[in-house]
Design an enzyme around this catalytic site. Sequence first.
Site, PDB file in Angstrom:
ATOM      1  N   HIS A  54      18.252   2.879  -1.151  1.00  0.00           N
ATOM      2  CA  HIS A  54      16.932   2.622  -1.713  1.00  0.00           C
ATOM      3  C   HIS A  54      16.823   1.171  -2.153  1.00  0.00           C
ATOM      4  O   HIS A  54      17.844   0.516  -2.431  1.00  0.00           O
ATOM      5  CB  HIS A  54      16.659   3.578  -2.888  1.00  0.00           C
ATOM      6  N   GLU A  56      15.804  -0.299  -4.925  1.00  0.00           N
ATOM      7  CA  GLU A  56      16.330  -0.619  -6.271  1.00  0.00           C
ATOM      8  C   GLU A  56      17.861  -0.578  -6.260  1.00  0.00           C
ATOM      9  O   GLU A  56      18.543  -1.411  -6.859  1.00  0.00           O
ATOM     10  CB  GLU A  56      15.813   0.360  -7.314  1.00  0.00           C
ATOM     11  N   CYS A  91      13.107   6.703  -7.904  1.00  0.00           N
ATOM     12  CA  CYS A  91      13.222   8.124  -7.565  1.00  0.00           C
ATOM     13  C   CYS A  91      13.994   8.871  -8.644  1.00  0.00           C
ATOM     14  O   CYS A  91      14.886   8.328  -9.286  1.00  0.00           O
ATOM     15  CB  CYS A  91      13.894   8.306  -6.208  1.00  0.00           C
ATOM     16  N   CYS A 101      17.725   6.578  -8.254  1.00  0.00           N
ATOM     17  CA  CYS A 101      17.630   5.242  -8.863  1.00  0.00           C
ATOM     18  C   CYS A 101      17.417   5.349 -10.367  1.00  0.00           C
ATOM     19  O   CYS A 101      17.877   4.480 -11.123  1.00  0.00           O
ATOM     20  CB  CYS A 101      16.531   4.435  -8.174  1.00  0.00           C
TER      21      CYS A 101
HETATM   22  N1  LIG Z   1      11.520   4.185  -5.347  1.00  0.00           N
HETATM   23  C1  LIG Z   1      11.950   4.425  -4.100  1.00  0.00           C
HETATM   24  N2  LIG Z   1      12.649   3.469  -3.433  1.00  0.00           N
HETATM   25  C2  LIG Z   1      13.063   3.660  -2.153  1.00  0.00           C
HETATM   26  O1  LIG Z   1      13.686   2.764  -1.570  1.00  0.00           O
HETATM   27  C3  LIG Z   1      12.765   4.913  -1.485  1.00  0.00           C
HETATM   28  N3  LIG Z   1      13.130   5.111  -0.172  1.00  0.00           N
HETATM   29  C4  LIG Z   1      12.076   5.893  -2.229  1.00  0.00           C
HETATM   30  N4  LIG Z   1      11.850   7.103  -1.657  1.00  0.00           N
HETATM   31  C5  LIG Z   1      11.678   8.283  -2.526  1.00  0.00           C
HETATM   32  C6  LIG Z   1      11.655   9.576  -1.692  1.00  0.00           C
HETATM   33  O2  LIG Z   1      11.526  10.649  -2.616  1.00  0.00           O
HETATM   34  C7  LIG Z   1      12.953   9.777  -0.892  1.00  0.00           C
HETATM   35  O3  LIG Z   1      13.101   8.757   0.055  1.00  0.00           O
HETATM   36  C8  LIG Z   1      12.908  11.140  -0.167  1.00  0.00           C
HETATM   37  O4  LIG Z   1      13.045  12.155  -1.121  1.00  0.00           O
HETATM   38  C9  LIG Z   1      14.027  11.278   0.870  1.00  0.00           C
HETATM   39  O5  LIG Z   1      15.279  11.198   0.233  1.00  0.00           O
HETATM   40  P1  LIG Z   1      16.320  10.066   0.710  1.00  0.00           P
HETATM   41  O6  LIG Z   1      15.627   8.726   0.507  1.00  0.00           O
HETATM   42  O7  LIG Z   1      16.615  10.350   2.142  1.00  0.00           O
HETATM   43  O8  LIG Z   1      17.518  10.224  -0.199  1.00  0.00           O
HETATM   44  N5  LIG Z   1      11.660   5.646  -3.513  1.00  0.00           N
HETATM   45 ZN   LIG Z   2      15.673   5.666  -5.343  1.00  0.00          ZN
END
Ligand SMILES: Nc1nc(=O)c(N)c(NC[C@H](O)[C@H](O)[C@H](O)COP(=O)(O)O)[nH]1
Ligand SMILES: [Zn+2]
Length: 167
Positions: A54, A56, A91, A101
């Site tokens: 992610h 963050e 998240c 995060c």
């Molecule tokens: N704040 C934040 N920064 C990120 O870089 C990102 N990709 C998400 N995304 C949140 C979303 O809820 C999740 O991407 C899905 O729940 C899929 O989960 P994964 O990412 O595969 O662990 N949220």
């Molecule tokens: Zn996250």
Amino acid sequence: SPNDHASYMRLALSYAHESPPLPTNFRVGALLVDSASNKILTSGFTLELPGNTHAEQCCLSKYASEHDIPEERVGEVLPEGAVIYTTVEPCVKRLSGNRTCVERIVETRSKGGGIRKVYVGVKEPETFVGDNQGRKILENAGVEVVLVGGLEKEILRVATAGHVASS
Ligand SMILES: Nc1nc(=O)c(N)c(NC[C@H](O)[C@H](O)[C@H](O)COP(=O)(O)O)[nH]1
Ligand SMILES: [Zn+2]
């Protein structure tokens, strides 16, 4: 000042464009900033680092490696004024089950220092995990959450570029 926040959020959004569009997550951009010196410490975007990373998480992980310390101990080397700008709120639940995060940010405060504020461009859409209630968890851990408005439309367009256009 407010326009500083908007310019940092716009810069974070520019990093989100680097993230590969996928239907399985959001394209997010983030910055780790030292608010005391007004210096950008690291940037990050979704999937920048290997693994299902992610934005963050990438900021914290890059800063940790710059200081030769494991990511989970990054709180020990963050400057006093460390804050994060992220286009989508951190998240608090992830479909992959990876560490969230919110957990990573809260952990930075375990030794007293750590991330003091998170500036957020938008609340997380409910696409994957429903309503994200992470703000309360961050605030209970002493992390202030500040919404920086004005870029919502653009942030969401970039974040969902890999999603099947909703009919
Ligand atoms: N704040 C934040 N920064 C990120 O870089 C990102 N990709 C998400 N995304 C949140 C979303 O809820 C999740 O991407 C899905 O729940 C899929 O989960 P994964 O990412 O595969 O662990 N949220
Ligand atoms: Zn996250």
